[in-house]
Design a protein around this motif. Structure first.
Motif, PDB file in Angstrom:
ATOM      1  N   UNK A   1       0.891  -1.250  -0.169  1.00  0.00           N
ATOM      2  CA  UNK A   1       0.069   0.049   0.069  1.00  0.00           C
ATOM      3  C   UNK A   1       0.881   1.296  -0.006  1.00  0.00           C
TER       4      UNK A   1
ATOM      5  N   UNK B   1       2.518   1.910  -3.272  1.00  0.00           N
ATOM      6  CA  UNK B   1       1.477   2.288  -4.231  1.00  0.00           C
ATOM      7  C   UNK B   1       1.642   3.859  -5.061  1.00  0.00           C
ATOM      8  N   UNK B   2       2.001   4.839  -4.017  1.00  0.00           N
ATOM      9  CA  UNK B   2       1.972   6.005  -4.416  1.00  0.00           C
ATOM     10  C   UNK B   2       3.167   6.166  -5.508  1.00  0.00           C
ATOM     11  N   UNK B   3       4.182   5.271  -5.416  1.00  0.00           N
ATOM     12  CA  UNK B   3       5.530   5.642  -5.957  1.00  0.00           C
ATOM     13  C   UNK B   3       5.298   5.047  -7.364  1.00  0.00           C
ATOM     14  N   UNK B   4       4.634   3.875  -7.546  1.00  0.00           N
ATOM     15  CA  UNK B   4       4.479   3.670  -8.854  1.00  0.00           C
ATOM     16  C   UNK B   4       5.754   3.114  -9.465  1.00  0.00           C
TER      17      UNK B   4
END
Lengths: 213, 356
Positions: B281, B284-287
């Motif tokens: 989770x 996730x924002x790093x991709x």
């Protein structure tokens, strides 16, 4: 233990590389709120998780067959009158049975037998035989799929009446929407992964709460 | 400083004594650095012998920005140690920066983490930080805690492992209860329901209608119940007088973890999988590659959840629970596979054509 959209949006700031609304220049609060509202409505339409029971919205009027469905009505599950369940029927079936089904009133000592909602205006419920003067003022019971629409950008209402885990689902839906949006911060792989995770929630919700209705 | 960088090591291996290297030079630009090797010093210290140490320089680096680095070597003499650094993820071409750090001081090795039966939030947080190789700098404590809470809720949703019992007070002559959560706030699913020791039969509203057209007003002790949606409860018959309660066994939502000493409510042996999901989770924002490489954590979490869900499901069938378990094993996990676009190097020379 109702959810609060303000809290949910605060939870999302780190996911959006921001610490508050001022930081999130690519996704203003109003846009995130809209994503939440849309995701919630999609959840209601796909899974039917929000089931409500209404016993006040419809008031029988003598000679009136068709009534407005309760507010935020999606689809009707069960209808009862005078404590008795009514049979779901169709206009074609009722026409075949009685060509005067839209006007024939309930005979004395009898009860309304069927309800129908096809071939009449959307979000209407029809009753046959039509309520008579003896039934005027009574309220039928309607159990229906409801969709929530209380979220707006002004946050006049912040509550989301759903389990906490639905809040997690909504957060991933919003992440998918936010990173899937065309723009400088578009990240398709993030959007895809968040959507896949949200779909896992959705499959579980459907299994638990979407099957026994 | 409120943070430090540790070399991760296997708990099963006796950790060697460590050396603390404290940089005393001016702070470099904020970012993450990677130690490549020693410059002209200790030639045996070359990769892979040299530990890969990530040094994260905080954004607001004060003049005394010392970041203790624990190195698993003891033969270092006291003195200054010039090391080669490079900006993490920036590539060799951009930023090889020589920094001199020192002096070296020996210190006791950090105590290996002991795994207790029930893990506290502090322990879970540490596990998450180790998985994402971040000592709560890039990921804030609240963010990590939120990820852990999501992980636990997802685990309970997928496995229904958190079973609870509660009393539900009935109102005489009432067939419908619009919101079961008014009395059982953490209610998720019904498992078994009893009235005065007699088990109620789980049914549907449709079947109740077919079985008895006047079930909404049938007086008596409850024998059947039905749920619609996640909160609408109906019972039949309905008690006419007296005080009546239903004894609910239900699958519950876990309480939100708040304090550092809080422990998850799922079984202790399953708690080790929570940091896996939390790490995914967070990534996730790093991709990109970070998210791609974190998928192994999510896979491990989902595999464990599927296995435990099967265990709970088999046990549920043995006890004839009223809600069938979710079949996670048949869920298509390949949807989490992401395909990254190939990076194009803008300064790469054009390739000659084959015909020329």
């Amino acid at each position: 233990m109702s959810l609060n959209i303000t809290t949910l949006i605060q939870n999302l700031w780190p996911f959006l590389h921001a610490s508050n609304a001022a930081d999130a220049v690519f996704w203003p609060d109003s846009e995130l709120t809209r994503y939440f509202a849309e995701s919630l409505k999609r959840l209601a339409q796909r899974i039917g998780i929000f089931v409500a029971r209404d016993t006040t919205s419809i008031t029988f009027v003598a000679g009136t067959a068709i009534y407005d469905a309760p507010a935020r009505h999606l689809s009707t599950l069960h209808v009862a009158s005078e404590g008795r369940p009514l049979t779901a029927s169709s206009t074609k079936e009722l026409e075949a049975r009685d060509s005067l089904f839209q006007t024939r009133q309930v005979a004395a000592t009898k009860h309304i037998r069927d309800w129908y909602s096809d071939k009449i205006v959307t979000n209407k419920i029809g009753f046959t035989p039509v309520p008579s003067a003896a039934l005027a003022g009574l309220h039928p019971e309607v159990i229906f799929h409801q969709f929530p629409c209380n979220l707006d950008s002004a946050h006049t209402d912040v509550a989301i009446d759903a389990p906490v885990v639905c809040g997690d689902y909504l957060e991933f839906c919003v992440i998918a929407e936010a990173y899937g949006k065309e723009g400088d911060l578009q990240m398709p792989e993030v959007a895809q992964s968040a959507k896949a995770f949200a779909d896992l929630f959705e499959a579980t919700f459907k299994h638990y709460w979407g099957m026994s209705q | 400083m409120a943070f430090q960088t540790l070399i991760s090591f296997q708990p099963a291996v006796q950790p060697p004594p460590h050396v603390i290297v404290t940089p005393i030079c001016a702070p470099p630009p904020s970012g993450q650095y990677e130690v490549l090797g020693a410059l002209g010093w200790l030639p045996t210290w070359q990769p892979p012998l040299f530990p890969k140490v990530n040094i994260r320089v905080p954004q607001a680096a004060a003049p005394a920005w010392a970041v203790p680095i624990f190195l698993p070597y003891t033969e270092l003499p006291e003195g200054f140690l010039p090391l080669t650094y490079r900006r993490f993820n920036y590539g060799l071409a951009q930023a090889i920066t020589g920094l001199t750090i020192g002096p070296l001081t020996t210190a006791a090795a950090p105590a290996p983490t002991t795994v207790a039966c029930a893990m506290t939030v502090a322990e879970l947080r540490l596990q998450v930080e180790q998985r994402v190789d971040d000592p709560a700098i890039y990921y804030s404590p609240d963010e990590i805690l939120h990820a852990i809470n999501i992980s636990q809720r997802v685990w309970c949703l997928l496995t229904r492992c958190l079973e609870k019992q509660a009393s539900f007070t009935l109102t005489n002559a009432v067939a419908f209860y619009d919101d079961i959560r008014l009395q059982i706030p953490d209610f998720l699913l019904p498992l078994r329901v009893y009235h005065s020791g007699t088990r109620l039969i789980a049914d549907t509203l449709h079947n109740l209608n077919l079985r008895d057209s006047t079930w909404r007003a049938r007086a008596g002790n409850p024998t059947r119940y039905a749920m619609a949606g996640w909160k609408l409860l109906a019972i039949t018959p309905q008690p006419a007088s007296g005080v009546h309660t239903l004894d609910f066994w239900y699958a519950a939502e876990p309480a939100t973890l708040v304090g550092e000493s809080d422990t998850p409510q799922i079984p202790p042996e399953q708690q080790i999988f929570l940091p896996d999901c939390a790490a995914w989770i967070l990534r996730l924002k790093e991709g990109s590659v970070e998210l791609q490489s974190a998928k192994k954590f999510l896979d491990r979490f989902l595999e464990a959840a599927a296995k435990h869900g099967q265990f709970v499901g088999a046990r549920s069938q043995g006890q004839l629970y009223d809600s069938p378990p979710f079949d996670l094993a048949s869920w298509d996990r390949s949807r989490f596979l992401i395909k990254l676009k190939q990076q194009v190097n803008p300064v790469a020379p054009p390739q000659p054509k084959a015909n020329q």
